[in-house]
Design an enzyme around this catalytic site. Sequence first.
Site, PDB file in Angstrom:
ATOM      1  N   GLY A 204      65.107  23.711  52.166  1.00  0.00           N
ATOM      2  CA  GLY A 204      63.737  24.132  51.891  1.00  0.00           C
ATOM      3  C   GLY A 204      62.936  23.039  51.206  1.00  0.00           C
ATOM      4  O   GLY A 204      62.326  23.272  50.163  1.00  0.00           O
TER       5      GLY A 204
ATOM      6  N   ILE B  78      58.894  22.274  45.074  1.00  0.00           N
ATOM      7  CA  ILE B  78      60.026  21.777  44.296  1.00  0.00           C
ATOM      8  C   ILE B  78      61.010  21.038  45.190  1.00  0.00           C
ATOM      9  O   ILE B  78      61.520  19.966  44.836  1.00  0.00           O
ATOM     10  CB  ILE B  78      60.726  22.940  43.567  1.00  0.00           C
ATOM     11  CG1 ILE B  78      59.805  23.524  42.494  1.00  0.00           C
ATOM     12  CG2 ILE B  78      62.036  22.475  42.931  1.00  0.00           C
ATOM     13  CD1 ILE B  78      60.344  24.791  41.837  1.00  0.00           C
ATOM     14  N   GLY B  79      61.302  21.579  46.370  1.00  0.00           N
ATOM     15  CA  GLY B  79      62.254  20.940  47.268  1.00  0.00           C
ATOM     16  C   GLY B  79      61.821  19.553  47.674  1.00  0.00           C
ATOM     17  O   GLY B  79      62.636  18.616  47.707  1.00  0.00           O
TER      18      GLY B  79
ATOM     19  N   SER C 279      66.101  30.332  38.515  1.00  0.00           N
ATOM     20  CA  SER C 279      64.771  30.593  37.964  1.00  0.00           C
ATOM     21  C   SER C 279      64.908  31.316  36.637  1.00  0.00           C
ATOM     22  O   SER C 279      65.922  31.985  36.380  1.00  0.00           O
ATOM     23  CB  SER C 279      63.972  31.463  38.952  1.00  0.00           C
ATOM     24  OG  SER C 279      62.833  32.026  38.352  1.00  0.00           O
TER      25      SER C 279
ATOM     26  N   TYR D 110      63.478  39.530  43.748  1.00  0.00           N
ATOM     27  CA  TYR D 110      63.596  38.081  43.566  1.00  0.00           C
ATOM     28  C   TYR D 110      64.477  37.765  42.361  1.00  0.00           C
ATOM     29  O   TYR D 110      65.379  36.929  42.440  1.00  0.00           O
ATOM     30  CB  TYR D 110      62.206  37.473  43.388  1.00  0.00           C
ATOM     31  CG  TYR D 110      62.210  36.012  43.023  1.00  0.00           C
ATOM     32  CD1 TYR D 110      62.476  35.035  43.990  1.00  0.00           C
ATOM     33  CD2 TYR D 110      61.938  35.592  41.718  1.00  0.00           C
ATOM     34  CE1 TYR D 110      62.470  33.686  43.652  1.00  0.00           C
ATOM     35  CE2 TYR D 110      61.939  34.253  41.384  1.00  0.00           C
ATOM     36  CZ  TYR D 110      62.206  33.307  42.354  1.00  0.00           C
ATOM     37  OH  TYR D 110      62.204  31.972  42.012  1.00  0.00           O
TER      38      TYR D 110
END
Length: 264
Positions: A14, A19-20, A141, A154
């Site tokens: 991803g 961020i990736g 996270s 999530y």
Amino acid sequence: MELNLEGRTALVTGSTQGIGAAIALGLARAGAGVGINGRDPGRVEEAVAQARKEAPRADLVAVAADLGTEEGAARAQEVLPEVDILVNNLGIFGAKPALEISDDEWRRYFEINVLAAVRLTRMYLPGMMDRGFGRVQYIASDSAVVIPAEMIHYGMSKTALLAVSRGFAKEAAGTGVTVNSVIAGPTHTGGVEDFVYELVDRDLPWEEAQRTFMREYRPQSLLQRLIEPEEIANLVVYLSSEQASATTGGAVRVDGGYVDSILP
């Protein structure tokens, strides 16, 4: 401290944006060959081209594959049969009232955010252990520890990654391979901008919207701003290096002090 990853091959899932993309660029600048991944071949090629602009000497490979599927994982292995550094960054998120999350949505969040990472770990970890070096990381996270009321599906998936990381670290014990999760705090990406505007007045200028979001929805942040993707990438690059050889089985925080705990 010089972080030299020359001779290492990395796959960042991803990694066409956010961020990736920052992690892929950080690893490439440290000398690693990097597989940049996304589902859409066009977007992957664009991401590779952008990374080459910022790191002209980088060794970059396009890995166009839907890693949320077994077929996509097999495709990634065709392109990169072996990797030394696996960064499981792929993930989806979104806000929804807890009682309105359907069975299908629960399954989707688990399959993309958790099972995809487990599948790739099973694929690449044995080779790392045989070679005596490897780095596996899961981008978790703050939501893994402080479950948000507006997206508990999530949060659940990120909590699961902490368990997965600790478990695979035990599997790799004594082999020279380290396995860690990275607890990223609220981070400034395009997707997060959209998420912020789902929760605050869309007519607000971005800086004011961000301040409102942090004040109303993330008040425990000590940084009192969104984290930039490069700040997450800096930690990932360090954990990928020889210098991080004694850090394994951990949930390492780069959360701006968001989690109100001495330990996760």
